[in-house]
Design an enzyme around this catalytic site. Sequence first.
Site, PDB file in Angstrom:
ATOM      1  N   ARG A 170       0.852  -1.196   0.000  1.00 17.74           N
ATOM      2  CA  ARG A 170       0.000   0.000   0.000  1.00 17.74           C
ATOM      3  C   ARG A 170       0.884   1.240   0.000  1.00 17.74           C
ATOM      4  O   ARG A 170       0.573   2.251  -0.621  1.00 17.74           O
ATOM      5  CB  ARG A 170      -0.942   0.006   1.212  1.00 17.74           C
ATOM      6  CG  ARG A 170      -1.732   1.297   1.294  1.00 17.74           C
ATOM      7  CD  ARG A 170      -2.878   1.339   2.305  1.00 17.74           C
ATOM      8  NE  ARG A 170      -2.830   0.433   3.398  1.00 17.74           N
ATOM      9  CZ  ARG A 170      -2.071   0.570   4.491  1.00 17.74           C
ATOM     10  NH1 ARG A 170      -1.276   1.618   4.633  1.00 17.74           N
ATOM     11  NH2 ARG A 170      -2.105  -0.332   5.442  1.00 17.74           N
ATOM     12  N   TYR A 182     -17.119  16.665 -14.916  1.00 13.32           N
ATOM     13  CA  TYR A 182     -17.658  15.302 -14.981  1.00 13.32           C
ATOM     14  C   TYR A 182     -18.705  15.116 -13.867  1.00 13.32           C
ATOM     15  O   TYR A 182     -18.501  15.557 -12.731  1.00 13.32           O
ATOM     16  CB  TYR A 182     -16.495  14.314 -14.827  1.00 13.32           C
ATOM     17  CG  TYR A 182     -16.919  12.901 -14.584  1.00 13.32           C
ATOM     18  CD1 TYR A 182     -17.707  12.225 -15.503  1.00 13.32           C
ATOM     19  CD2 TYR A 182     -16.538  12.225 -13.427  1.00 13.32           C
ATOM     20  CE1 TYR A 182     -18.109  10.919 -15.280  1.00 13.32           C
ATOM     21  CE2 TYR A 182     -16.925  10.922 -13.202  1.00 13.32           C
ATOM     22  CZ  TYR A 182     -17.716  10.276 -14.127  1.00 13.32           C
ATOM     23  OH  TYR A 182     -18.112   8.988 -13.901  1.00 13.32           O
ATOM     24  N   ASP A 228      -8.153  19.189 -14.063  1.00 12.72           N
ATOM     25  CA  ASP A 228      -8.425  17.828 -14.550  1.00 12.72           C
ATOM     26  C   ASP A 228      -8.055  17.824 -16.037  1.00 12.72           C
ATOM     27  O   ASP A 228      -8.731  18.452 -16.857  1.00 12.72           O
ATOM     28  CB  ASP A 228      -9.908  17.495 -14.326  1.00 12.72           C
ATOM     29  CG  ASP A 228     -10.263  16.084 -14.802  1.00 12.72           C
ATOM     30  OD1 ASP A 228      -9.586  15.570 -15.711  1.00 12.72           O
ATOM     31  OD2 ASP A 228     -11.243  15.524 -14.278  1.00 12.72           O
ATOM     32  N   LYS A 261      -8.947   6.690 -19.041  1.00 11.38           N
ATOM     33  CA  LYS A 261      -9.285   7.230 -20.357  1.00 11.38           C
ATOM     34  C   LYS A 261      -8.060   7.186 -21.281  1.00 11.38           C
ATOM     35  O   LYS A 261      -7.543   6.135 -21.538  1.00 11.38           O
ATOM     36  CB  LYS A 261      -9.835   8.651 -20.181  1.00 11.38           C
ATOM     37  CG  LYS A 261     -10.964   8.740 -19.132  1.00 11.38           C
ATOM     38  CD  LYS A 261     -12.151   7.949 -19.544  1.00 11.38           C
ATOM     39  CE  LYS A 261     -13.356   7.991 -18.628  1.00 11.38           C
ATOM     40  NZ  LYS A 261     -13.220   8.005 -17.216  1.00 11.38           N
TER      41      LYS A 261
HETATM   42  C1  LIG Z   1     -12.970  14.341 -16.990  1.00 15.97           C
HETATM   43  C2  LIG Z   1     -13.109  13.212 -16.011  1.00 15.97           C
HETATM   44  N1  LIG Z   1     -12.547  13.317 -14.800  1.00 15.97           N
HETATM   45  C3  LIG Z   1     -12.655  12.329 -13.876  1.00 15.97           C
HETATM   46  C4  LIG Z   1     -13.367  11.176 -14.134  1.00 15.97           C
HETATM   47  C5  LIG Z   1     -13.488  10.106 -13.094  1.00 15.97           C
HETATM   48  O1  LIG Z   1     -12.609   9.057 -13.361  1.00 15.97           O
HETATM   49  P1  LIG Z   1     -12.879   7.513 -13.021  1.00 15.97           P
HETATM   50  O2  LIG Z   1     -14.070   7.057 -13.806  1.00 15.97           O
HETATM   51  O3  LIG Z   1     -11.593   6.852 -13.408  1.00 15.97           O
HETATM   52  O4  LIG Z   1     -13.130   7.431 -11.547  1.00 15.97           O
HETATM   53  C6  LIG Z   1     -13.959  11.021 -15.401  1.00 15.97           C
HETATM   54  C7  LIG Z   1     -14.721   9.796 -15.702  1.00 15.97           C
HETATM   55  O5  LIG Z   1     -15.408   9.708 -16.714  1.00 15.97           O
HETATM   56  C8  LIG Z   1     -13.840  12.067 -16.357  1.00 15.97           C
HETATM   57  O6  LIG Z   1     -14.406  11.983 -17.578  1.00 15.97           O
END
Ligand SMILES: Cc1ncc(COP(=O)(O)O)c(C=O)c1O
Length: 389
Positions: free
Chosen positions: A56, A108, A180, A205
Amino acid sequence: MTQVSGEDLDRRFATRAVHAGHIPDPLAGAVMTPIYQTSTYIQDALGRHKGYEYARTRNPTREALERNVAALEGGRHGFAFGSGLAALDALLKLLSAGDHVVCGENVYGGTHRQMTHIWARHGLRFTFVDTADVQRIADAVTPATRIVYVETPTNPLMRLCDLPAAGEIARRANALFVVDNTFATPFFQRPIELGADLVLHSTTKYLNGHSDMIGGLLVVQPDEVAARVGFIQNAAGAVPGPFDCWLCLRGTKTLALRMRQHDANGRRIAQWLDQHPRVQRVYYPGLPSHPQHDLACRQMTGFGGMVSIELGTLERAKRFVESTRVFALAESLGGVESLVGHPASMTHASIPVEMRQAMGLTDGLVRLSAGIEDVEDLIADLDQALQGV
Ligand SMILES: Cc1ncc(COP(=O)(O)O)c(C=O)c1O
């Protein structure tokens, strides 16, 4: 705590993608980072070990990924998590009850859900604003603001935030500026070079790029913040397993190649859709008709494979997403395969309907993630699906 080396940063992007963080395996000299599938490490004597005690806290496969992505972002420290939302959770654990966050309204849906349904109950306060207008960020800042959090381009409306201007507002407020960068990836946009303190990724992604794992990552610039994130990563424990880290690391090696193809396909598809009589509006920062196209050209070096279109009604959107054949109807984005989604009922269903409507996230909006297939096949698929709309 994983820190990039000077050598990682000396090299250009595609070289960093292949080499940064990779240390030849000391046992056999394996060129590719091994999957250290272990929970613990043998100690030679009490208190004498090779720097690894428990997985961990530290794992060599995870560290290779953390260094690799931190180097791609041009940042100092990397921390991997079990998902993008686990990375967000660790970020918000830096704060205490009463602290305030200014966040983009068009983030998101899961980001909004975690902030409003979990962290607000623990006393954090949030103001959601349209970060395409940086004055709104400045207006929302209070003496309690600790984080300014933006996505750019936003998901799925492709609004942009002027990163240097927003970073300056955060700096003046003594708040951390967090970006992000999941949509653009460091191949097309490097927020730390434009003033961000932290970058968040859903590595699920583009960084992984093959839709075969879930993961998240924080790249952290200030050393003192990195020390605290490292403590949280270990103390809260939302770490990814070594196999998922390895899958992502395999993905990042080809990031430059894949992003060029996503971008080429995204541009062609956006231009083609822009001329189509059944499409009311195309959202793509690479189109000159995009209201922030100039800003896109200033702070991005490409526009990627995400394209959203307005089809007018729920019925038309439903008919369209159910009749594509190459574009698979599925959540997520950024893989080699093309996907189609309906944000209002899928990725953004957790955003209150009034808020969705106010920002233009309508029931007729459809989001495309253009993969790396032959673009002629992708356009033919969209063409046949639009005929039924
Ligand atoms: C722009 C963006 N940030 C964060 C996330 C969250 O990521 P995760 O699905 O890996 O938890 C997503 C998920 O679709 C996203 O599109």
